[in-house]
Design an enzyme around this catalytic site. Sequence first.
Site, PDB file in Angstrom:
ATOM      1  N   ASP A   1       0.865  -1.186   0.000  1.00 23.22           N
ATOM      2  CA  ASP A   1       0.000   0.000   0.000  1.00 23.22           C
ATOM      3  C   ASP A   1       0.899   1.233   0.000  1.00 23.22           C
ATOM      4  OD1 ASP A   1       1.050   0.137   2.564  1.00 23.22           O
ATOM      5  OD2 ASP A   1      -0.881   0.402   3.571  1.00 23.22           O
TER       6      ASP A   1
ATOM      7  N   THR B   1       3.431  -1.283   8.910  1.00 19.97           N
ATOM      8  CA  THR B   1       4.027  -2.169   9.915  1.00 19.97           C
ATOM      9  C   THR B   1       4.213  -3.593   9.409  1.00 19.97           C
ATOM     10  OG1 THR B   1       1.822  -2.764  10.702  1.00 19.97           O
ATOM     11  CG2 THR B   1       2.923  -0.926  11.831  1.00 19.97           C
TER      12      THR B   1
HETATM   13  C1  RB5 Z   1      -1.556   2.708   6.682  1.00 12.77           C
HETATM   14  O1  RB5 Z   1      -1.571   3.947   7.289  1.00 12.77           O
HETATM   15  C2  RB5 Z   1      -1.186   1.628   7.681  1.00 12.77           C
HETATM   16  O2  RB5 Z   1      -2.197   1.504   8.628  1.00 12.77           O
HETATM   17  C3  RB5 Z   1      -0.965   0.314   6.969  1.00 12.77           C
HETATM   18  O3  RB5 Z   1       0.028   0.475   6.022  1.00 12.77           O
HETATM   19  C4  RB5 Z   1      -0.495  -0.839   7.841  1.00 12.77           C
HETATM   20  O4  RB5 Z   1       0.571  -0.490   8.645  1.00 12.77           O
HETATM   21  C5  RB5 Z   1      -1.552  -1.568   8.551  1.00 12.77           C
HETATM   22  O5  RB5 Z   1      -1.304  -2.579   9.240  1.00 12.77           O
END
Ligand code: RB5
Length: 151
Positions: free
Chosen positions: A13, A73
């Site tokens: 993402d 994360t």
């Molecule tokens: C995005 O802000 C973040 O929440 C996502 O990348 C991830 O860390 C979710 O577990």
Amino acid sequence: MNDESATIVVGSDHAGFEMKEFVKNYLSEKGYLYIDIGAPQEDPSDDYPVFAFKLAKTVSTNKYKRGILMCGTGIGASIAANRIKGVRAALCTSPEMAKMARAHNDSNVLVIGGRTTEKETAGRIIDAWLNGKFEGGRHQKRISLLDTDHI
Ligand code: RB5
């Protein structure tokens, strides 16, 4: 490597986007082929399950055998990827974990926290995971149990 199934699927993402770019360069430098299933750009409104599911479904077909997945994360991406049957996504924060994820879990998706892992460490995690060997034996029985829901 000419075997198409050895091509590594990479995805993230927005929060893993920068790490994804690093991973792509790293894989290229080491002579691995990859395909990038997105995100195509760093869009803060995008959602990690979209890319995690896309990558996990691609790996679950076995057309491609390995994937490297990132979110901020690595937690959300691994939760999502592991909902796809046949996917064994391992969130690794050290080369030792990556080695064990291959040796004991025959992990087919490596997950890295884009915002929580240093790039130098990520490179060592990738090396350990790509070079790691599944030990089989008692671990084969255990990973087979993962695909049953009536223990
Ligand atoms: C995005 O802000 C973040 O929440 C996502 O990348 C991830 O860390 C979710 O577990």
